[in-house]
Scaffold this motif. Structure first.
Motif, PDB file in Angstrom:
ATOM      1  N   ASN A 140      27.628  29.862  19.310  1.00 31.67           N
ATOM      2  CA  ASN A 140      28.650  29.553  20.319  1.00 31.67           C
ATOM      3  C   ASN A 140      29.816  28.775  19.727  1.00 31.67           C
ATOM      4  O   ASN A 140      30.959  28.918  20.161  1.00 31.67           O
ATOM      5  N   ALA A 141      29.528  27.962  18.716  1.00 28.15           N
ATOM      6  CA  ALA A 141      30.588  27.191  18.061  1.00 28.15           C
ATOM      7  C   ALA A 141      31.492  28.084  17.228  1.00 28.15           C
ATOM      8  O   ALA A 141      32.627  27.712  16.920  1.00 28.15           O
ATOM      9  N   HIS A 142      31.006  29.284  16.889  1.00 27.96           N
ATOM     10  CA  HIS A 142      31.792  30.251  16.112  1.00 27.96           C
ATOM     11  C   HIS A 142      31.804  31.604  16.840  1.00 27.96           C
ATOM     12  O   HIS A 142      31.680  32.660  16.228  1.00 27.96           O
ATOM     13  N   LYS A 143      31.949  31.530  18.154  1.00 25.59           N
ATOM     14  CA  LYS A 143      31.809  32.738  18.973  1.00 25.59           C
ATOM     15  C   LYS A 143      32.868  33.792  18.688  1.00 25.59           C
ATOM     16  O   LYS A 143      32.608  34.996  18.839  1.00 25.59           O
ATOM     17  N   ASP A 144      34.053  33.387  18.245  1.00 24.52           N
ATOM     18  CA  ASP A 144      35.086  34.374  17.964  1.00 24.52           C
ATOM     19  C   ASP A 144      34.694  35.267  16.792  1.00 24.52           C
ATOM     20  O   ASP A 144      35.111  36.426  16.720  1.00 24.52           O
ATOM     21  N   GLU A 145      33.885  34.719  15.887  1.00 23.00           N
ATOM     22  CA  GLU A 145      33.432  35.498  14.733  1.00 23.00           C
ATOM     23  C   GLU A 145      32.219  36.355  15.087  1.00 23.00           C
ATOM     24  O   GLU A 145      32.170  37.541  14.752  1.00 23.00           O
ATOM     25  N   GLN A 198      29.156  45.827  10.987  1.00 24.81           N
ATOM     26  CA  GLN A 198      28.471  44.607  10.593  1.00 24.81           C
ATOM     27  C   GLN A 198      29.060  43.452  11.392  1.00 24.81           C
ATOM     28  O   GLN A 198      30.260  43.405  11.643  1.00 24.81           O
ATOM     29  N   ASN A 199      28.191  42.516  11.785  1.00 24.22           N
ATOM     30  CA  ASN A 199      28.683  41.369  12.525  1.00 24.22           C
ATOM     31  C   ASN A 199      29.550  40.501  11.619  1.00 24.22           C
ATOM     32  O   ASN A 199      29.134  40.112  10.530  1.00 24.22           O
ATOM     33  N   LEU A 200      30.752  40.211  12.076  1.00 19.22           N
ATOM     34  CA  LEU A 200      31.689  39.427  11.275  1.00 19.22           C
ATOM     35  C   LEU A 200      31.131  38.057  10.927  1.00 19.22           C
ATOM     36  O   LEU A 200      31.343  37.539   9.825  1.00 19.22           O
ATOM     37  N   GLY A 201      30.407  37.437  11.855  1.00 18.38           N
ATOM     38  CA  GLY A 201      29.892  36.096  11.630  1.00 18.38           C
ATOM     39  C   GLY A 201      28.987  35.984  10.427  1.00 18.38           C
ATOM     40  O   GLY A 201      28.892  34.917   9.803  1.00 18.38           O
ATOM     41  N   LEU A 202      28.326  37.089  10.041  1.00 16.02           N
ATOM     42  CA  LEU A 202      27.423  37.049   8.901  1.00 16.02           C
ATOM     43  C   LEU A 202      28.173  36.879   7.587  1.00 16.02           C
ATOM     44  O   LEU A 202      27.588  36.484   6.578  1.00 16.02           O
ATOM     45  N   SER A 246      28.942  41.498  22.917  1.00 17.24           N
ATOM     46  CA  SER A 246      28.511  40.352  23.722  1.00 17.24           C
ATOM     47  C   SER A 246      27.563  39.473  22.916  1.00 17.24           C
ATOM     48  O   SER A 246      26.633  39.966  22.264  1.00 17.24           O
ATOM     49  N   LEU A 247      27.791  38.172  22.976  1.00 14.50           N
ATOM     50  CA  LEU A 247      26.903  37.250  22.278  1.00 14.50           C
ATOM     51  C   LEU A 247      25.485  37.332  22.825  1.00 14.50           C
ATOM     52  O   LEU A 247      24.511  37.080  22.114  1.00 14.50           O
ATOM     53  N   LYS A 248      25.360  37.699  24.085  1.00 19.54           N
ATOM     54  CA  LYS A 248      24.046  37.803  24.708  1.00 19.54           C
ATOM     55  C   LYS A 248      23.241  38.977  24.141  1.00 19.54           C
ATOM     56  O   LYS A 248      22.023  39.031  24.300  1.00 19.54           O
TER      57      LYS A 248
END
Length: 287
Positions: A140-145, A198-202, A246-248
């Motif tokens: 959630n702290a990096h939800k944009d990624e 691929q998920n950007l956050g990774l 969706s983060l969910k």
């Protein structure tokens, strides 16, 4: 994006290797002292002896301990594995290796590493815990990624002089440009690898900060890189598509990477804290 691999967190054994670590499982007959002054006599510890191989006693207790030695598979014939070590130890002794100063120092540290590793497993590992709620907090702290997935076309190569040419061809994207890329590939100069979403956050766990920042800012059609994916090997990536998720609906593959990353941070935190305490106690004015 093939650099985005799962962060594997392992509590690394402090033992110095299978062979040296196994020395801590064997009890030498006689009453000689090790470098540190400790005695090592089979008679003193009252072992349930299975066999004596030259100067080495193999006991039932050793089989139980051997199953925990890094590198020895519990599915192996542990007795035979220890017997092989005992045979080579006797050969080494015959050649005078056990009297070699460097070998004795190696054995000295192997002995210390056994006790250090047991302490780590019994008292440090239990401290390395992480509440799974921390995973969602981090995401959630990096939800944009983590709410973005990127599909890319990767071009991997080894000749850095090709970088500008390959960048132009990828950026162009025309039929003629793609034909030229095919020619480079046929000549073995590049390897073209389409990357699925691929998920950007990774990316933050697989790339250095500068690389990751360039990827975060990239738009569809942009070419980012070069990234060094291995010694002497580089990659350029063309952003083919970016979609929101969706983060969910993030799967266990993404959350698992985050969990392992945070667990590794916790491990470092615990280790650093203990090292400071032990430094003051044993390496400072404790003499």
């Amino acid at each position: 994006m093939n650099r985005l691999t799962v962060v594997v967190v392992a509590i690394v054994s402090l033992a110095t290797g299978i062979f040296l670590g196994s020395l801590g499982l064997m009890y030498f007959t006689g009453k000689g002292k090790a470098e540190g002054g400790e005695t090592s006599s089979a008679k003193e510890v009252k072992l349930d002896t299975l066999e004596v191989v030259g100067d080495v006693v193999i006991a039932k207790e050793d089989l139980q301990a051997a199953s925990k030695v890094p590198g020895l598979n519990p599915q192996q014939d542990l007795r035979q594995s220890l017997r092989k070590i005992a045979l080579f130890y006797n050969a080494a002794k015959e050649k005078g290796i056990t009297s070699d100063p460097q070998a004795r120092r190696m054995a000295y540290w192997a002995d210390k590493s056994v006790y250090a590793d047991l302490f780590y497993q019994r008292y440090v590992v239990p401290l390395i815990k992480l509440d799974t709620s921390k995973v969602n907090e981090f995401i959630n702290a990096h939800k944009d990624e983590f709410s973005k997935e990127i599909a890319m076309l990767m071009v991997v190569y080894q000749d850095p002089s090709l970088t500008d040419t390959l960048r132009k061809l990828l950026k162009d994207g025309s039929y003629a440009a793609n034909l030229m890329l095919e020619e480079f590939a046929k000549a073995g100069k590049i390897n073209v690898q389409p990357s699925p979403y691929q998920n950007l956050g990774l990316g933050r766990f697989a790339m250095d900060e500068k690389e990751y920042e360039s990827l975060k800012k990239a738009k569809v059609g942009d070419v980012v890189g070069p990234f060094q994916v291995a010694p002497g090997t580089y990659a350029l990536a063309k952003i083919v598509d970016i979609k929101r998720v969706s983060l969910k609906k993030l799967g266990p593959d993404v959350k698992g990477v985050v969990y392992q990353y945070l667990l590794e941070q916790r491990r470092k935190e615990v280790e650093d804290s203990l090292v400071k305490v032990f430094e003051r106690k044993y390496a400072g004015g404790g003499k």
